[in-house]
Design a protein around this motif. Sequence first.
Motif, PDB file in Angstrom:
ATOM      1  N   ASP A   1       0.813  -1.222   0.000  1.00 38.59           N
ATOM      2  CA  ASP A   1       0.000   0.000   0.000  1.00 38.59           C
ATOM      3  C   ASP A   1       0.848   1.276   0.000  1.00 38.59           C
ATOM      4  OD1 ASP A   1      -2.442  -1.446   0.099  1.00 38.59           O
ATOM      5  OD2 ASP A   1      -2.145  -1.771   2.256  1.00 38.59           O
ATOM      6  N   ALA A   2       2.112   1.130  -0.288  1.00 35.07           N
ATOM      7  CA  ALA A   2       3.006   2.299  -0.267  1.00 35.07           C
ATOM      8  C   ALA A   2       2.818   3.144  -1.529  1.00 35.07           C
ATOM      9  CB  ALA A   2       4.456   1.847  -0.141  1.00 35.07           C
ATOM     10  N   ASP A   3       3.377   4.340  -1.502  1.00 32.63           N
ATOM     11  CA  ASP A   3       3.270   5.285  -2.615  1.00 32.63           C
ATOM     12  C   ASP A   3       4.355   4.973  -3.660  1.00 32.63           C
ATOM     13  OD1 ASP A   3       2.995   7.402  -4.314  1.00 32.63           O
ATOM     14  OD2 ASP A   3       3.421   8.957  -2.811  1.00 32.63           O
ATOM     15  N   TRP A   4       3.940   4.865  -4.916  1.00 37.76           N
ATOM     16  CA  TRP A   4       4.907   4.616  -5.989  1.00 37.76           C
ATOM     17  C   TRP A   4       5.803   5.831  -6.243  1.00 37.76           C
ATOM     18  CZ3 TRP A   4       5.756   0.237  -8.938  1.00 37.76           C
ATOM     19  CH2 TRP A   4       4.868  -0.830  -8.726  1.00 37.76           C
ATOM     20  N   GLY A   5       5.391   6.999  -5.824  1.00 41.60           N
ATOM     21  CA  GLY A   5       6.176   8.208  -6.075  1.00 41.60           C
ATOM     22  C   GLY A   5       6.367   8.431  -7.561  1.00 41.60           C
ATOM     23  N   ASN A   6       7.598   8.731  -7.939  1.00 42.65           N
ATOM     24  CA  ASN A   6       7.913   8.967  -9.359  1.00 42.65           C
ATOM     25  C   ASN A   6       8.498   7.734 -10.035  1.00 42.65           C
ATOM     26  OD1 ASN A   6       7.160  11.726  -9.303  1.00 42.65           O
ATOM     27  ND2 ASN A   6       9.106  12.236  -8.330  1.00 42.65           N
ATOM     28  N   SER A   7       8.268   6.561  -9.461  1.00 41.76           N
ATOM     29  CA  SER A   7       8.973   5.373  -9.940  1.00 41.76           C
ATOM     30  C   SER A   7       8.267   4.596 -11.041  1.00 41.76           C
ATOM     31  CB  SER A   7       9.242   4.428  -8.762  1.00 41.76           C
ATOM     32  OG  SER A   7       8.039   3.824  -8.307  1.00 41.76           O
ATOM     33  N   ARG A   8       7.021   4.931 -11.353  1.00 39.60           N
ATOM     34  CA  ARG A   8       6.274   4.097 -12.299  1.00 39.60           C
ATOM     35  C   ARG A   8       6.932   4.013 -13.674  1.00 39.60           C
ATOM     36  NH1 ARG A   8       1.433   2.163 -10.712  1.00 39.60           N
ATOM     37  NH2 ARG A   8       0.430   3.060  -8.877  1.00 39.60           N
ATOM     38  N   ASP A   9       7.549   5.087 -14.129  1.00 40.66           N
ATOM     39  CA  ASP A   9       8.220   5.048 -15.430  1.00 40.66           C
ATOM     40  C   ASP A   9       9.740   5.049 -15.273  1.00 40.66           C
ATOM     41  OD1 ASP A   9       8.559   7.617 -14.529  1.00 40.66           O
ATOM     42  OD2 ASP A   9       7.981   8.587 -16.405  1.00 40.66           O
ATOM     43  N   ALA A  10      10.230   4.577 -14.121  1.00 40.27           N
ATOM     44  CA  ALA A  10      11.669   4.597 -13.854  1.00 40.27           C
ATOM     45  C   ALA A  10      12.444   3.746 -14.861  1.00 40.27           C
ATOM     46  CB  ALA A  10      11.951   4.106 -12.436  1.00 40.27           C
ATOM     47  N   ILE A  11      11.877   2.624 -15.281  1.00 41.28           N
ATOM     48  CA  ILE A  11      12.566   1.746 -16.233  1.00 41.28           C
ATOM     49  C   ILE A  11      12.815   2.497 -17.543  1.00 41.28           C
ATOM     50  CG2 ILE A  11      12.333  -0.335 -17.658  1.00 41.28           C
ATOM     51  CD1 ILE A  11      10.680  -1.528 -15.332  1.00 41.28           C
ATOM     52  N   GLU A  12      11.763   3.105 -18.075  1.00 40.54           N
ATOM     53  CA  GLU A  12      11.891   3.812 -19.355  1.00 40.54           C
ATOM     54  C   GLU A  12      12.844   5.000 -19.251  1.00 40.54           C
ATOM     55  OE1 GLU A  12       8.234   1.449 -19.300  1.00 40.54           O
ATOM     56  OE2 GLU A  12       9.037   2.935 -17.915  1.00 40.54           O
ATOM     57  N   ARG A  13      12.759   5.739 -18.142  1.00 39.79           N
ATOM     58  CA  ARG A  13      13.649   6.897 -17.978  1.00 39.79           C
ATOM     59  C   ARG A  13      15.095   6.462 -17.825  1.00 39.79           C
ATOM     60  NH1 ARG A  13      12.950   9.525 -13.459  1.00 39.79           N
ATOM     61  NH2 ARG A  13      11.321   8.235 -12.519  1.00 39.79           N
ATOM     62  N   ALA A  14      15.330   5.362 -17.144  1.00 40.68           N
ATOM     63  CA  ALA A  14      16.696   4.857 -16.981  1.00 40.68           C
ATOM     64  C   ALA A  14      17.279   4.436 -18.320  1.00 40.68           C
ATOM     65  CB  ALA A  14      16.714   3.688 -16.000  1.00 40.68           C
ATOM     66  N   ILE A  15      16.475   3.740 -19.128  1.00 41.04           N
ATOM     67  CA  ILE A  15      16.954   3.306 -20.443  1.00 41.04           C
ATOM     68  C   ILE A  15      17.221   4.506 -21.341  1.00 41.04           C
ATOM     69  CG2 ILE A  15      16.279   2.071 -22.551  1.00 41.04           C
ATOM     70  CD1 ILE A  15      14.801   0.083 -20.699  1.00 41.04           C
ATOM     71  N   ALA A  16      16.329   5.505 -21.296  1.00 41.86           N
ATOM     72  CA  ALA A  16      16.539   6.722 -22.086  1.00 41.86           C
ATOM     73  C   ALA A  16      17.833   7.421 -21.657  1.00 41.86           C
ATOM     74  CB  ALA A  16      15.351   7.666 -21.929  1.00 41.86           C
ATOM     75  N   TYR A  17      18.084   7.480 -20.348  1.00 40.69           N
ATOM     76  CA  TYR A  17      19.303   8.122 -19.842  1.00 40.69           C
ATOM     77  C   TYR A  17      20.548   7.383 -20.334  1.00 40.69           C
ATOM     78  CZ  TYR A  17      23.024   9.475 -16.670  1.00 40.69           C
ATOM     79  OH  TYR A  17      24.239   9.885 -16.167  1.00 40.69           O
ATOM     80  N   LEU A  18      20.512   6.067 -20.318  1.00 34.18           N
ATOM     81  CA  LEU A  18      21.684   5.271 -20.679  1.00 34.18           C
ATOM     82  C   LEU A  18      21.939   5.230 -22.180  1.00 34.18           C
ATOM     83  CD1 LEU A  18      21.087   2.268 -18.263  1.00 34.18           C
ATOM     84  CD2 LEU A  18      22.953   3.935 -18.095  1.00 34.18           C
ATOM     85  N   THR A  19      20.883   5.302 -22.974  1.00 31.17           N
ATOM     86  CA  THR A  19      21.026   5.089 -24.417  1.00 31.17           C
ATOM     87  C   THR A  19      21.007   6.351 -25.258  1.00 31.17           C
ATOM     88  OG1 THR A  19      18.634   4.801 -24.705  1.00 31.17           O
ATOM     89  CG2 THR A  19      19.936   2.810 -24.223  1.00 31.17           C
ATOM     90  N   GLY A  20      20.543   7.459 -24.692  1.00 34.11           N
ATOM     91  CA  GLY A  20      20.453   8.673 -25.494  1.00 34.11           C
ATOM     92  C   GLY A  20      19.270   8.680 -26.441  1.00 34.11           C
ATOM     93  N   ARG A  21      18.229   7.911 -26.125  1.00 38.14           N
ATOM     94  CA  ARG A  21      17.010   7.922 -26.926  1.00 38.14           C
ATOM     95  C   ARG A  21      15.943   8.722 -26.206  1.00 38.14           C
ATOM     96  NH1 ARG A  21      17.687   7.659 -31.687  1.00 38.14           N
ATOM     97  NH2 ARG A  21      15.547   7.001 -32.035  1.00 38.14           N
ATOM     98  N   LEU A  22      15.318   9.634 -26.904  1.00 43.59           N
ATOM     99  CA  LEU A  22      14.355  10.551 -26.311  1.00 43.59           C
ATOM    100  C   LEU A  22      13.199   9.800 -25.664  1.00 43.59           C
ATOM    101  CD1 LEU A  22      13.698  13.617 -26.088  1.00 43.59           C
ATOM    102  CD2 LEU A  22      12.344  13.354 -28.154  1.00 43.59           C
ATOM    103  N   TYR A  23      12.893  10.169 -24.400  1.00 48.75           N
ATOM    104  CA  TYR A  23      11.748   9.591 -23.699  1.00 48.75           C
ATOM    105  C   TYR A  23      10.741  10.706 -23.432  1.00 48.75           C
ATOM    106  CZ  TYR A  23       8.849   7.656 -19.989  1.00 48.75           C
ATOM    107  OH  TYR A  23       7.780   7.251 -19.235  1.00 48.75           O
ATOM    108  N   GLU A  24       9.512  10.519 -23.902  1.00 50.91           N
ATOM    109  CA  GLU A  24       8.510  11.583 -23.806  1.00 50.91           C
ATOM    110  C   GLU A  24       7.415  11.281 -22.805  1.00 50.91           C
ATOM    111  OE1 GLU A  24       7.616  11.578 -27.996  1.00 50.91           O
ATOM    112  OE2 GLU A  24       8.821  13.368 -28.319  1.00 50.91           O
ATOM    113  N   GLY A  25       7.563  10.242 -22.019  1.00 49.10           N
ATOM    114  CA  GLY A  25       6.595   9.937 -20.965  1.00 49.10           C
ATOM    115  C   GLY A  25       5.641   8.832 -21.347  1.00 49.10           C
TER     116      GLY A  25
END
Length: 234
Positions: free
Chosen positions: A204-228
């Motif tokens: 029952d905890a709060d997800w915070g900003n983590s729901r799209d963490a996978i996509e944002r991490a991959i975008a950060y590592l690869t240099g591919r634009l992530y738009e949400g």
Amino acid sequence: MREDICSIPISELFEPKKGCPLCRMDRMLEDRLADYITGAAMMEPDVRIETNRLGFCPQHFDKICAVGSRLSIALILESHLKEVEERAFGAKAAPAKKKLFGSAPAGEPDTCFICENMEKNRNHLVDSLLNLWGKEAEFRELFAQQEYLCLHHAKLLERAAARLPKKAAAPFTEEVRRLSQSYLQTVEADVTHFCRMFDYRNKDADWGNSRDAIERAIAYLTGRLYEGRGEDGA
């Protein structure tokens, strides 16, 4: 900040202050080249010579298929395939005693018309960026306000810093690293939080900003634009 033919494209890339501005730059270059190649330019002899010679990487074959008509893609492929056949099996091919593809023929994955032209245009834009950063305090402020620089483009800018005067190179590199590392730490924490949310104790905890963490991490590592992502959740 003074506006001219060199500064306007850079300002437009940095004004949103969301995501990595150089990822936006690459997307813009990629989109324009794909539109160019599948439009009127496909019938320009000089351009066709280059697309026949270089072909496209798998990613950019997908791109031109997504934006161009099936006829335009077929016309590009028609002459490109002839070039590939000539290089692989015709008079230009390697002697029979050598491997068939001893030297990469046209169309091999290591050549791509869009990749090559993106690199040329990217270098011009990075030169304009460095010039603005060295001369315009307003642009330095805008640069510092960016959400982040992905790892791929932070490395690119750090290498480019060698083209700045010595007094400007060190603070520029420091700013590049700050923007990249601070976001790395943010997305790293979000990925960790995402993983922890699958522990039954956090049901029952709060997800915070983590729901799209996978996509944002991959975008950060690869240099591919992530738009949400949409509202689908984790």
